[in-house]
Design an enzyme around this catalytic site. Structure first.
Site, PDB file in Angstrom:
ATOM      1  CD  GLU A 252      30.947  53.814  24.012  1.00 26.04           C
ATOM      2  OE1 GLU A 252      31.644  54.735  24.481  1.00 26.04           O
ATOM      3  OE2 GLU A 252      29.713  53.796  24.107  1.00 26.04           O
ATOM      4  CB  THR A 294      31.388  58.413  27.065  1.00 26.98           C
ATOM      5  OG1 THR A 294      30.825  57.529  26.120  1.00 26.98           O
ATOM      6  CG2 THR A 294      32.781  57.927  27.439  1.00 26.98           C
ATOM      7  CG  HIS A 409      29.294  54.463  20.226  1.00 25.90           C
ATOM      8  ND1 HIS A 409      28.123  54.803  19.612  1.00 25.90           N
ATOM      9  CD2 HIS A 409      29.483  55.364  21.214  1.00 25.90           C
ATOM     10  CE1 HIS A 409      27.616  55.870  20.205  1.00 25.90           C
ATOM     11  NE2 HIS A 409      28.422  56.237  21.181  1.00 25.90           N
ATOM     12  CG  ASP A 468      30.905  53.963  28.281  1.00 23.10           C
ATOM     13  OD1 ASP A 468      30.302  52.896  28.091  1.00 23.10           O
ATOM     14  OD2 ASP A 468      31.139  54.797  27.374  1.00 23.10           O
ATOM     15  CG  HIS A 469      27.175  54.488  28.549  1.00 18.09           C
ATOM     16  ND1 HIS A 469      26.762  53.890  27.395  1.00 18.09           N
ATOM     17  CD2 HIS A 469      28.179  55.336  28.183  1.00 18.09           C
ATOM     18  CE1 HIS A 469      27.438  54.360  26.369  1.00 18.09           C
ATOM     19  NE2 HIS A 469      28.329  55.245  26.815  1.00 18.09           N
TER      20      HIS A 469
HETATM   21  C1  GP9 Z   1      32.528  59.893  21.949  1.00 22.66           C
HETATM   22  C2  GP9 Z   1      32.480  58.655  22.737  1.00 22.66           C
HETATM   23  C3  GP9 Z   1      31.151  58.005  22.669  1.00 22.66           C
HETATM   24  O1  GP9 Z   1      33.727  60.562  22.054  1.00 22.66           O
HETATM   25  O2  GP9 Z   1      32.872  58.894  24.023  1.00 22.66           O
HETATM   26  O3  GP9 Z   1      30.194  58.767  23.265  1.00 22.66           O
HETATM   27  P1  GP9 Z   1      28.859  58.212  23.894  1.00 22.66           P
HETATM   28  O4  GP9 Z   1      27.800  58.346  22.842  1.00 22.66           O
HETATM   29  O5  GP9 Z   1      29.054  56.797  24.307  1.00 22.66           O
HETATM   30  O6  GP9 Z   1      28.640  59.090  25.053  1.00 22.66           O
HETATM   31 MN    MN Z   2      30.073  55.641  25.680  1.00 25.10          MN
END
Ligand code: GP9
Ligand code: MN
Length: 631
Positions: A252, A294, A409, A468-469
């Site tokens: 994340e 994500t 996150h 992921d980003h």
């Molecule tokens: C939520 C997690 C985080 O289930 O994947 O989401 P994001 O805000 O990073 O897309």
């Molecule tokens: Mn994410």
């Protein structure tokens, strides 16, 4: 009591009763999670706002019709609420139109319907009964005959109330409607009725786009990918991980700038840094996500198609026909699963995962989550991996299992006892907090590796790690430039900050650092290649990262791109090595030097490629394409 008592009109009584009932259902029957007082407040307000909006319409009717309208809308509203309740009891999710009409779900409901209906559910109709009774017994007191001004007033009040609800929801969840994260969030913030209206609008739009597609676009797209993307060449690594388990870890918000870097003189990711020594590590690997965050990264990895420019494709096109990684792996004898300790409807994952062939989704309900072991978005990563191992061990092999971490996150909250390094010191609390949370995730992954070794799964698996980003947005450019020791963050720097770590760890292989440009779009062909799975008829916009003959650019979803020589973003073309600005407005039209433009030819290819991918998704074109034609 005298006859001149003040009567409360039925539409007000109905709004209060129906609102209260809806609130009770939300609060005590739907298992809606409430994380803060603001969410509690919104959840309390929205049932009344929705009820008042509908019932206040009645004042525009003549008295008799008014009461009839109230009776029937209360009844209909209750039926809708009740259907959701039944659906929820079975699927712990809210009804979404396409899912409702999906054969398997309806059948599923059909067989278990009796166990889902409870006698005490009749209580749900208590307000309807009261409304019917009052409207029949005391019609004169219950109906109103307002002048025009008062009618307009009632209407304005109801709209204002709704607006107030929406503004609170936007404060709590910015871009709630554009991003459509989660059905539960929508219901929580806007109520189940407004959610249905939104869902119907969204699905109609998707359907309308799909209707005009007939598949005639496919040959041209197929020709394009054959020439430009899907390479038939095989590298030495083809099949090197044949029949091994694949453990994919989505990190994340981890960006590449933390790798081999320090904060306050401390290494940020000591474990990942060491892991580079015995893995394939791609140092110029870019995320290509947009609003779906994500879920967009998951979509890229599973399909090697681009996510959409707006909205989350997981939500808007979760019912499309795909030829996704889990489906292809299933053909090859793999069992596939996802581990993620969040609400399963977040990003519409439950629907999408089912559609693209995952066998099992270990969502939040598979985990023991409590005050102590969670922070921010939920279960802490270390706990998450810890509790996952038993499930992983229980799976049939070979498996493909995706783990999605959560602790790192935004806003990067971390308990003091979990912080091994100090925060950074700048004007951005977000950036300051980012470093210790990234370190926490690094430690969680380290512990996961140890657990995998201990469980005996390690030797038979390959482990893939991917950011992921981005985690730090442009809002924090000032603090970011301070951290990176730069005067400012230029559009060139911004693109370079979209790099995320990508590791392929194959036990027993030394690996190496690879500097070629790469992106999330390339993951699917790369993994299939390592597993030795031939997939020639697939339509992918990425290429296997280990072959020589690769496409010469990486497109970001906003139209920016990276090529060997250039980086293009927001109308500016830079030298990739030096970051020097080569030209602005690469169309060259202003200067009349179209021919000499460095970035323009690639920019055109990028636009074409993104548009092909969008056409596939909007038109649901894969329903016209047979992926196994030549086999
Ligand atoms: C939520 C997690 C985080 O289930 O994947 O989401 P994001 O805000 O990073 O897309
Ligand atoms: Mn994410």
């Amino acid at each position: 009591m005298s006859k001149r008592q003040v009567n409360i009109p039925l539409y007000i009584i109905a709004s209060i009763l129906f609102g209260l009932k809806t609130y009770i259902v939300y609060r005590f029957i739907f298992n809606i999670s409430l994380d803060n007082p603001m969410q509690e407040l919104i959840l309390f307000i929205n049932p009344f706002a929705s009820a008042f909006l509908i019932f206040a319409v009645s004042v525009w009717f003549v008295k008799k019709r008014q009461l009839k309208f109230l009776r029937y809308t209360a009844f209909l509203g209750t039926i809708i609420l009740y259907f959701n309740l039944i659906f929820y009891r079975n699927f712990t999710d809210f009804i979404t139109i396409p899912v409702l009409f999906q054969g398997s779900n309806a059948a599923d409901l059909g067989s278990s319907i009796l166990s889902l209906v409870h006698l005490q559910d009749l209580l749900l109709f208590a307000d309807v009964a009261i409304i019917w009774y009052l409207s029949r017994k005391r019609p004169e007191d219950m109906a109103v005959s307002y002048r025009k001004r008062a009618k307009t007033m009632a209407l304005s009040m109801s709209l204002l109330f709704l607006l107030f609800n929406y503004v609170l929801a936007e404060i709590e969840r910015p871009q709630l409607l554009q991003r459509t994260f989660d059905r539960e969030y929508l219901v929580k913030n806007l109520g189940v009725f407004n959610y249905h209206i939104y869902d119907i609008a969204l699905q109609s739009k998707t359907k309308a786009q799909r209707v005009f597609a007939d598949g005639t676009e496919m040959p041209e797209i197929k020709k394009y990918v054959d020439n430009n993307a899907t390479s038939e060449q095989k590298s030495d690594l083809f099949g090197i991980a044949e029949d091994k388990n694949v453990i994919f870890v989505s990190l994340e918000s981890v960006q590449s700038f933390v790798i081999n870097n320090e904060v306050n003189g401390e290494e940020i990711t000591p474990f990942l840094n060491d892991l580079i020594d015995d893995s394939y590590y791609f140092e110029n690997f870019y995320h290509q996500t947009q609003q779906g965050k994500t879920s967009d990264s998951e979509f890229l990895v599973e399909n090697s198609l681009y996510p959409l420019p707006r909205g989350a494709v997981y939500f808007t096109h979760g019912q499309n026909e795909y030829n996704a990684l889990p489906e292809i792996l299933k053909e090859a004898g793999y069992h596939s699963s996802v581990f993620h300790a969040n609400n399963k409807s977040f990003w519409n994952r439950d629907v999408m995962y089912d559609n693209i062939g995952y066998d099992k989704f270990f969502d939040v309900d598979s985990y023991e989550v409590n005050e102590e072991n969670s922070i921010g978005w939920g279960l802490k990563d270390k706990e998450f991996f810890d509790q996952s191992i038993k499930y992983l061990q229980g799976q049939q092999q070979p498996f493909y299992s995706k783990f999605i971490t959560l602790t790192n996150h935004y806003p990067f909250d971390l308990d003091e006892e979990d912080a091994s390094i100090d925060q950074y010191d700048s004007n951005s609390r977000t950036l300051n907090q980012y470093f210790p949370t990234v370190r926490y995730t690094d430690e969680a992954v380290q512990q996961f590796f140890a657990d995998l070794k201990e469980s005996g799964l390690y030797e038979d698996s390959i482990i893939v790690l991917m950011g992921d980003h981005y985690g730090i947005s442009e809002f924090h450019n000032k603090a970011m430039s301070q951290y990176l020791g730069k005067e400012e963050i230029t559009p060139y720097d911004h693109v370079q900050l979209q790099r995320v770590p990508f590791f392929i760890h194959i036990p027993g292989q030394e690996g190496g650092v690879i500097s070629d440009i790469a992106g999330q779009i390339d993951v699917k062909p790369t993994l299939l290649h390592l597993l030795g799975i031939e997939n020639e008829d697939d339509i992918t916009f990425g290429t296997d990262l280990f072959t020589e003959d690769r496409k010469d650019f990486i497109a970001l979803r906003d139209g920016s791109f990276i090529s060997d020589e250039y980086i293009y973003s927001k109308g500016q073309c830079f030298n990739r090595e030096t970051g020097e600005l080569i030209e602005t407005d690469p169309t060259g039209l202003d200067q009349g030097n179209e021919q000499d433009s460095a970035c323009q030819p690639i920019k055109e290819k990028v636009e074409k490629e993104l548009s092909y991918s969008d056409q596939i998704i909007y038109g649901d074109l894969f329903r016209f394409y047979n992926f196994e034609e030549d086999e």
